[in-house]
Motif scaffolding. Sequence first.
Motif, PDB file in Angstrom:
ATOM      1  N   PHE A 237       0.854  -1.181   0.000  1.00  0.00           N
ATOM      2  CA  PHE A 237       0.000   0.000   0.000  1.00  0.00           C
ATOM      3  C   PHE A 237       0.895   1.239   0.000  1.00  0.00           C
ATOM      4  O   PHE A 237       1.768   1.387   0.858  1.00  0.00           O
ATOM      5  CB  PHE A 237      -0.911   0.012   1.224  1.00  0.00           C
ATOM      6  N   ILE A 238       0.660   2.112  -0.953  1.00  0.00           N
ATOM      7  CA  ILE A 238       1.480   3.303  -1.125  1.00  0.00           C
ATOM      8  C   ILE A 238       0.654   4.526  -0.776  1.00  0.00           C
ATOM      9  O   ILE A 238      -0.415   4.751  -1.362  1.00  0.00           O
ATOM     10  CB  ILE A 238       2.000   3.399  -2.571  1.00  0.00           C
ATOM     11  N   GLU A 239       1.137   5.302   0.165  1.00  0.00           N
ATOM     12  CA  GLU A 239       0.429   6.514   0.556  1.00  0.00           C
ATOM     13  C   GLU A 239       0.482   7.536  -0.588  1.00  0.00           C
ATOM     14  O   GLU A 239       1.542   7.766  -1.174  1.00  0.00           O
ATOM     15  CB  GLU A 239       1.069   7.093   1.823  1.00  0.00           C
ATOM     16  N   LEU A 240      -0.660   8.123  -0.886  1.00  0.00           N
ATOM     17  CA  LEU A 240      -0.743   9.119  -1.951  1.00  0.00           C
ATOM     18  C   LEU A 240       0.181  10.290  -1.646  1.00  0.00           C
ATOM     19  O   LEU A 240       0.203  10.822  -0.546  1.00  0.00           O
ATOM     20  CB  LEU A 240      -2.190   9.611  -2.078  1.00  0.00           C
ATOM     21  N   MET A 241       0.964  10.696  -2.659  1.00  0.00           N
ATOM     22  CA  MET A 241       1.874  11.831  -2.522  1.00  0.00           C
ATOM     23  C   MET A 241       1.348  13.005  -3.338  1.00  0.00           C
ATOM     24  O   MET A 241       0.831  12.824  -4.443  1.00  0.00           O
ATOM     25  CB  MET A 241       3.278  11.456  -2.999  1.00  0.00           C
ATOM     26  N   GLU A 242       1.514  14.189  -2.814  1.00  0.00           N
ATOM     27  CA  GLU A 242       1.083  15.377  -3.538  1.00  0.00           C
ATOM     28  C   GLU A 242       2.109  15.740  -4.605  1.00  0.00           C
ATOM     29  O   GLU A 242       3.311  15.802  -4.338  1.00  0.00           O
ATOM     30  CB  GLU A 242       0.911  16.550  -2.575  1.00  0.00           C
ATOM     31  N   THR A 243       1.639  15.981  -5.830  1.00  0.00           N
ATOM     32  CA  THR A 243       2.493  16.443  -6.911  1.00  0.00           C
ATOM     33  C   THR A 243       1.946  17.754  -7.443  1.00  0.00           C
ATOM     34  O   THR A 243       0.869  18.206  -7.065  1.00  0.00           O
ATOM     35  CB  THR A 243       2.555  15.415  -8.057  1.00  0.00           C
ATOM     36  N   GLY A 244       2.694  18.353  -8.346  1.00  0.00           N
ATOM     37  CA  GLY A 244       2.334  19.677  -8.833  1.00  0.00           C
ATOM     38  C   GLY A 244       0.962  19.747  -9.471  1.00  0.00           C
ATOM     39  O   GLY A 244       0.288  20.781  -9.413  1.00  0.00           O
ATOM     40  N   LEU A 245       0.518  18.665 -10.103  1.00  0.00           N
ATOM     41  CA  LEU A 245      -0.770  18.668 -10.782  1.00  0.00           C
ATOM     42  C   LEU A 245      -1.906  18.156  -9.914  1.00  0.00           C
ATOM     43  O   LEU A 245      -3.058  18.184 -10.343  1.00  0.00           O
ATOM     44  CB  LEU A 245      -0.697  17.801 -12.055  1.00  0.00           C
ATOM     45  N   GLY A 246      -1.604  17.707  -8.677  1.00  0.00           N
ATOM     46  CA  GLY A 246      -2.627  16.982  -7.937  1.00  0.00           C
ATOM     47  C   GLY A 246      -2.997  17.505  -6.575  1.00  0.00           C
ATOM     48  O   GLY A 246      -3.382  16.728  -5.708  1.00  0.00           O
ATOM     49  N   ARG A 247      -2.892  18.803  -6.320  1.00  0.00           N
ATOM     50  CA  ARG A 247      -3.152  19.321  -4.977  1.00  0.00           C
ATOM     51  C   ARG A 247      -4.587  19.081  -4.538  1.00  0.00           C
ATOM     52  O   ARG A 247      -4.836  18.617  -3.428  1.00  0.00           O
ATOM     53  CB  ARG A 247      -2.804  20.804  -4.914  1.00  0.00           C
ATOM     54  N   ASP A 248      -5.555  19.412  -5.392  1.00  0.00           N
ATOM     55  CA  ASP A 248      -6.958  19.212  -5.027  1.00  0.00           C
ATOM     56  C   ASP A 248      -7.267  17.733  -4.851  1.00  0.00           C
ATOM     57  O   ASP A 248      -7.997  17.338  -3.935  1.00  0.00           O
ATOM     58  CB  ASP A 248      -7.880  19.824  -6.088  1.00  0.00           C
ATOM     59  N   TYR A 249      -6.718  16.907  -5.737  1.00  0.00           N
ATOM     60  CA  TYR A 249      -6.924  15.455  -5.638  1.00  0.00           C
ATOM     61  C   TYR A 249      -6.328  14.932  -4.336  1.00  0.00           C
ATOM     62  O   TYR A 249      -6.935  14.105  -3.651  1.00  0.00           O
ATOM     63  CB  TYR A 249      -6.272  14.775  -6.836  1.00  0.00           C
ATOM     64  N   PHE A 250      -5.149  15.425  -3.997  1.00  0.00           N
ATOM     65  CA  PHE A 250      -4.491  15.002  -2.764  1.00  0.00           C
ATOM     66  C   PHE A 250      -5.350  15.339  -1.543  1.00  0.00           C
ATOM     67  O   PHE A 250      -5.553  14.499  -0.655  1.00  0.00           O
ATOM     68  CB  PHE A 250      -3.127  15.674  -2.645  1.00  0.00           C
ATOM     69  N   LYS A 251      -5.869  16.539  -1.502  1.00  0.00           N
ATOM     70  CA  LYS A 251      -6.696  16.945  -0.359  1.00  0.00           C
ATOM     71  C   LYS A 251      -7.953  16.090  -0.247  1.00  0.00           C
ATOM     72  O   LYS A 251      -8.403  15.782   0.861  1.00  0.00           O
ATOM     73  CB  LYS A 251      -7.071  18.420  -0.497  1.00  0.00           C
ATOM     74  N   ALA A 252      -8.504  15.690  -1.379  1.00  0.00           N
ATOM     75  CA  ALA A 252      -9.743  14.913  -1.367  1.00  0.00           C
ATOM     76  C   ALA A 252      -9.524  13.443  -1.024  1.00  0.00           C
ATOM     77  O   ALA A 252     -10.386  12.815  -0.393  1.00  0.00           O
ATOM     78  CB  ALA A 252     -10.431  15.022  -2.726  1.00  0.00           C
ATOM     79  N   HIS A 253      -8.360  12.890  -1.389  1.00  0.00           N
ATOM     80  CA  HIS A 253      -8.210  11.429  -1.328  1.00  0.00           C
ATOM     81  C   HIS A 253      -7.032  10.929  -0.488  1.00  0.00           C
ATOM     82  O   HIS A 253      -6.827   9.716  -0.406  1.00  0.00           O
ATOM     83  CB  HIS A 253      -8.083  10.871  -2.747  1.00  0.00           C
ATOM     84  N   HIS A 254      -6.270  11.823   0.120  1.00  0.00           N
ATOM     85  CA  HIS A 254      -5.132  11.344   0.905  1.00  0.00           C
ATOM     86  C   HIS A 254      -5.603  10.551   2.119  1.00  0.00           C
ATOM     87  O   HIS A 254      -6.481  10.975   2.871  1.00  0.00           O
ATOM     88  CB  HIS A 254      -4.255  12.504   1.377  1.00  0.00           C
TER      89      HIS A 254
ATOM     90  N   MET B 246       5.150   4.925   3.260  1.00  0.00           N
ATOM     91  CA  MET B 246       4.526   6.092   3.872  1.00  0.00           C
ATOM     92  C   MET B 246       5.462   7.302   3.792  1.00  0.00           C
ATOM     93  O   MET B 246       6.247   7.548   4.713  1.00  0.00           O
ATOM     94  CB  MET B 246       4.171   5.777   5.335  1.00  0.00           C
ATOM     95  N   PRO B 247       5.418   8.033   2.693  1.00  0.00           N
ATOM     96  CA  PRO B 247       6.361   9.146   2.506  1.00  0.00           C
ATOM     97  C   PRO B 247       6.198  10.277   3.517  1.00  0.00           C
ATOM     98  O   PRO B 247       7.101  11.102   3.644  1.00  0.00           O
ATOM     99  CB  PRO B 247       6.053   9.630   1.089  1.00  0.00           C
ATOM    100  N   TYR B 248       5.072  10.308   4.240  1.00  0.00           N
ATOM    101  CA  TYR B 248       4.880  11.359   5.241  1.00  0.00           C
ATOM    102  C   TYR B 248       5.289  10.901   6.639  1.00  0.00           C
ATOM    103  O   TYR B 248       5.163  11.640   7.597  1.00  0.00           O
ATOM    104  CB  TYR B 248       3.423  11.846   5.230  1.00  0.00           C
ATOM    105  N   ASP B 249       5.791   9.670   6.728  1.00  0.00           N
ATOM    106  CA  ASP B 249       6.331   9.189   7.991  1.00  0.00           C
ATOM    107  C   ASP B 249       7.611   9.967   8.327  1.00  0.00           C
ATOM    108  O   ASP B 249       8.418  10.274   7.441  1.00  0.00           O
ATOM    109  CB  ASP B 249       6.645   7.691   7.886  1.00  0.00           C
ATOM    110  N   LYS B 250       7.802  10.257   9.602  1.00  0.00           N
ATOM    111  CA  LYS B 250       8.889  11.149  10.023  1.00  0.00           C
ATOM    112  C   LYS B 250      10.266  10.668   9.579  1.00  0.00           C
ATOM    113  O   LYS B 250      11.139  11.468   9.247  1.00  0.00           O
ATOM    114  CB  LYS B 250       8.840  11.323  11.547  1.00  0.00           C
ATOM    115  N   HIS B 251      10.480   9.361   9.559  1.00  0.00           N
ATOM    116  CA  HIS B 251      11.814   8.832   9.263  1.00  0.00           C
ATOM    117  C   HIS B 251      11.903   8.232   7.855  1.00  0.00           C
ATOM    118  O   HIS B 251      12.824   7.462   7.570  1.00  0.00           O
ATOM    119  CB  HIS B 251      12.187   7.776  10.299  1.00  0.00           C
ATOM    120  N   PHE B 252      10.970   8.582   6.976  1.00  0.00           N
ATOM    121  CA  PHE B 252      10.888   7.951   5.660  1.00  0.00           C
ATOM    122  C   PHE B 252      12.195   8.062   4.876  1.00  0.00           C
ATOM    123  O   PHE B 252      12.654   7.107   4.256  1.00  0.00           O
ATOM    124  CB  PHE B 252       9.743   8.582   4.858  1.00  0.00           C
TER     125      PHE B 252
END
Length: 326
Positions: A187-204, A247-253
């Motif tokens: 399972f890969i945590e959704l990462m925010e990219t330049g084209l996907g800010r709104d998508y990230f906020k909706a589905h993270h 989990m790219p948002y994990d503190k020690h990733f």
Amino acid sequence: MSQLQDKFGRRFHYLRLSVTDVCNFKCTYCLPDGYRPDGRAQFLGLNEIENLVGAFSEVGTQKIRITGGEPTMRKDFTDIIRVVADNDKIKTIATTTNGYRLEKNAKDWYDAGLRRINVSMDSLDPRMFYQITGQNKFDEVMRGVDAALEAGFERVKINAVLLKGLNDTDLPRFLHWIKSTPIDLRFIELMETGLGRDYFKAHHLAGADIRTKLVEDGWSLDTPAADDGPAQNFSRDDHKGRIGLIMPYDKHFCASCNRLRVSAKGKLHLCLFTENGVDLRDLLQHQDQRAELVERLHGQLATKKETHFLHDGITGVTQHLASIGG
């Protein structure tokens, strides 16, 4: 020659090599409008790939993952595998694919030297699979996974991007599948990219939430293998398959980062985010350029940052992950 190492003591033995940014799927989190070419594509040729792999193998690279876009859209994909496999310093050859060609080609790719394969499958519900990918190919991809298992690959992994409101109810289906099937589910945590800010906020959806559920359900954290990188892997005695969390948002990733990336047009990327990449292509034309190429690699590693800065909302220049191989 000395192994690639940055100023934080991290060593890099894993190269993710993109061979195309073309993809025939339209995944909502990556290419929602489908692939849009930027001029005439001039992706790395076999000779350039051979020279690139040769240089990286001299500075400690032992694992290469062939990525895209969708790498199997290259007509010479099997030849690319052979070129990498011909370098005896490369111990592991892997690829990540959407699986649309896997059923027909799994055995040929294995015979060419491919040993590990990741198949992107974001849902086990055919209707949700279509909604996420834009392609009605669920059954075809599932048959491809079976073909990979039959071909004898060392490791077959399934990649699923966690998407709140879309596939977040699929966990029981996935767990049922790996109870009797010897695959690694990631399972890969959704990462925010330049084209996907709104998508990230909706589905993270935080991977830590899945981790909590797994631990409560009796899954145990495995001791990391040398080439696991940032993945946290979990197993249970009554399941043949494993679960991995990225989990790219994990503190020690970033502490265990062991990989570099080269784009399909020959740019070195030290990270998925934060930088534009450094062109290597001018040094990929002849083998006698190898010493200069190695020197450039070492020089760039000295500039690698400690973290990706995603926690600060900085997504860098990456517009979508297909552009540099995810």
